[in-house]
Write an enzyme that holds these catalytic residues in place. Sequence first.
Site, PDB file in Angstrom:
ATOM      1  N   ARG A  34       0.820  -1.222   0.000  1.00 22.22           N
ATOM      2  CA  ARG A  34       0.000   0.000   0.000  1.00 22.22           C
ATOM      3  C   ARG A  34       0.847   1.263   0.000  1.00 22.22           C
ATOM      4  O   ARG A  34       0.455   2.281  -0.572  1.00 22.22           O
ATOM      5  CB  ARG A  34      -0.951  -0.015   1.199  1.00 22.22           C
ATOM      6  CG  ARG A  34      -2.144  -0.908   0.949  1.00 22.22           C
ATOM      7  CD  ARG A  34      -3.080  -0.930   2.112  1.00 22.22           C
ATOM      8  NE  ARG A  34      -4.352  -1.526   1.716  1.00 22.22           N
ATOM      9  CZ  ARG A  34      -5.282  -1.929   2.561  1.00 22.22           C
ATOM     10  NH1 ARG A  34      -5.086  -1.803   3.859  1.00 22.22           N
ATOM     11  NH2 ARG A  34      -6.401  -2.449   2.120  1.00 22.22           N
ATOM     12  N   LYS A 196     -15.655 -17.496   3.585  1.00 22.27           N
ATOM     13  CA  LYS A 196     -17.110 -17.406   3.721  1.00 22.27           C
ATOM     14  C   LYS A 196     -17.832 -17.098   2.422  1.00 22.27           C
ATOM     15  O   LYS A 196     -17.511 -16.122   1.746  1.00 22.27           O
ATOM     16  CB  LYS A 196     -17.437 -16.291   4.713  1.00 22.27           C
ATOM     17  CG  LYS A 196     -17.128 -16.636   6.148  1.00 22.27           C
ATOM     18  CD  LYS A 196     -17.298 -15.402   6.924  1.00 22.27           C
ATOM     19  CE  LYS A 196     -17.870 -15.572   8.277  1.00 22.27           C
ATOM     20  NZ  LYS A 196     -18.174 -14.240   8.819  1.00 22.27           N
ATOM     21  N   GLY A 349      -6.153  -9.462   0.550  1.00 21.11           N
ATOM     22  CA  GLY A 349      -4.835  -9.588   1.179  1.00 21.11           C
ATOM     23  C   GLY A 349      -4.148 -10.924   0.946  1.00 21.11           C
ATOM     24  O   GLY A 349      -2.966 -10.961   0.594  1.00 21.11           O
ATOM     25  N   GLY A 372     -11.886  -5.368   0.582  1.00 20.62           N
ATOM     26  CA  GLY A 372     -13.320  -5.109   0.758  1.00 20.62           C
ATOM     27  C   GLY A 372     -13.827  -4.112  -0.271  1.00 20.62           C
ATOM     28  O   GLY A 372     -14.899  -4.297  -0.861  1.00 20.62           O
TER      29      GLY A 372
HETATM   30  C1  3PG Z   1      -8.624  -2.445   4.618  1.00 16.62           C
HETATM   31  O1  3PG Z   1      -7.581  -2.873   5.124  1.00 16.62           O
HETATM   32  O2  3PG Z   1      -9.433  -3.182   4.004  1.00 16.62           O
HETATM   33  C2  3PG Z   1      -8.892  -0.973   4.654  1.00 16.62           C
HETATM   34  O3  3PG Z   1      -7.787  -0.262   5.103  1.00 16.62           O
HETATM   35  C3  3PG Z   1     -10.118  -0.680   5.475  1.00 16.62           C
HETATM   36  O4  3PG Z   1      -9.891  -1.061   6.806  1.00 16.62           O
HETATM   37  P1  3PG Z   1     -11.124  -1.429   7.747  1.00 16.62           P
HETATM   38  O5  3PG Z   1     -11.700  -2.725   7.227  1.00 16.62           O
HETATM   39  O6  3PG Z   1     -10.557  -1.537   9.135  1.00 16.62           O
HETATM   40  O7  3PG Z   1     -12.135  -0.324   7.618  1.00 16.62           O
END
Ligand code: 3PG
Length: 401
Positions: A34, A196, A349, A372
């Site tokens: 990142r 999931k 990830g 996400g």
């Molecule tokens: C992530 O790592 O997906 C983003 O930085 C968002 O983090 P969060 O899920 O803690 O909001």
Amino acid sequence: MRFLRDLELRGRRVFLRADLNVPLDRGRISDRTRIEATLPSLRFVLQRSGRLLIASHLGRPDGERRPELSLRPVAEDLAEALGVPAELAPDCIGETTERLVNALGPGQALVLENLRFHAEEEKNDPEFSKALASLADQYVNDAFGAAHRAHASTVGMARHFRERAAGFLLEREVSVLSDLLGAPAEPFVAVLGGAKVSDKLGVLQSLLGRVQVLCIGGAMAYTFLRAEGKPVGRSRVEADQVSLARETLREAEARGVRVVLPTDHLAAERPQAEAQARIVGADAFPENLLGVDIGPKTADAFRHEIEQARTVFWNGPMGIFEIEPFSRGTLAVADAMAACGGTTVVGGGDSVAALRRAGKLAAVSHVSTGGGASLEFLEGRELPGLRALEEEATEPMEKAR
Ligand code: 3PG
């Protein structure tokens, strides 16, 4: 939406919201993806003599000042990568921070401390948004990974700026992912894994209308296999998702999407490295074992689909990837992604970590920095962080130039 290159940055205080939420291992950054991905925007502001304020969240401190979630290691890393001092302000708002911002010269950078040390950040609190906005003349959002969060720094702040833009990373993420939703070259293959089904149902629905082939691995495959009436031993099944999985399979058939489910598995008594694991066929899954990875036949089948594809989207590991003996299926997918001649997009990830472990990160077309966020985008949902950049500045705080 305006872009970073459209802003006149010289001498301006630029609040750049990045997603520098990097994994830490005993205080050290264990994955710089990142940071690397954000550097082009940061360098651009500095080279054009902007006065750069770098802001991010790190982890989930839930509104508490947690020293182990300080952005200090990130600030140190940035200083080295950018080749300029990048002092860490003790907070993201407040008098000391204001003083440091005011002392910042053109081409200089300041890192603000973790935004989530304030509970108001995640509440998208208007006063907190205002306090953040008062620090700067311009607002740049480059935090694609946090664009699905409606927080003060991703949403609330934006309305205070006439001069605001998407950074290069956010711009590229949106462009690549939009292409997947637009008219991707066919065959378009999606490879989904992870624990999931419930996390992936939205994206599954959206992709069903777009892909020709859907490969499903990881623990979520067991819910689909159960839906097909196949034995899965003690593998993790989301009982409340079985009927939805069945419907998804029916819908795929109706739409002519070929769903490739595992035909063999690596199974073990326990999900632990020292547990004896063996390959089992999909029709003969022993009662006492649980699946920990896809088997070699399945890995070959997935590889074949990926290598034939002209577009591939991959999200989620094929097994318990963090345990080395159970990582082969995921690494096979990583290799196949690298070997594919088409457009290859990876999000999440674990998938990114697998690519890195396979040494193939540079061989794919695009590695999304938002797990996400990329899923929500591909579900067709509007991301609050993107919408905020497009709306009018309803409460601009005029800044003297
Ligand atoms: C992530 O790592 O997906 C983003 O930085 C968002 O983090 P969060 O899920 O803690 O909001």
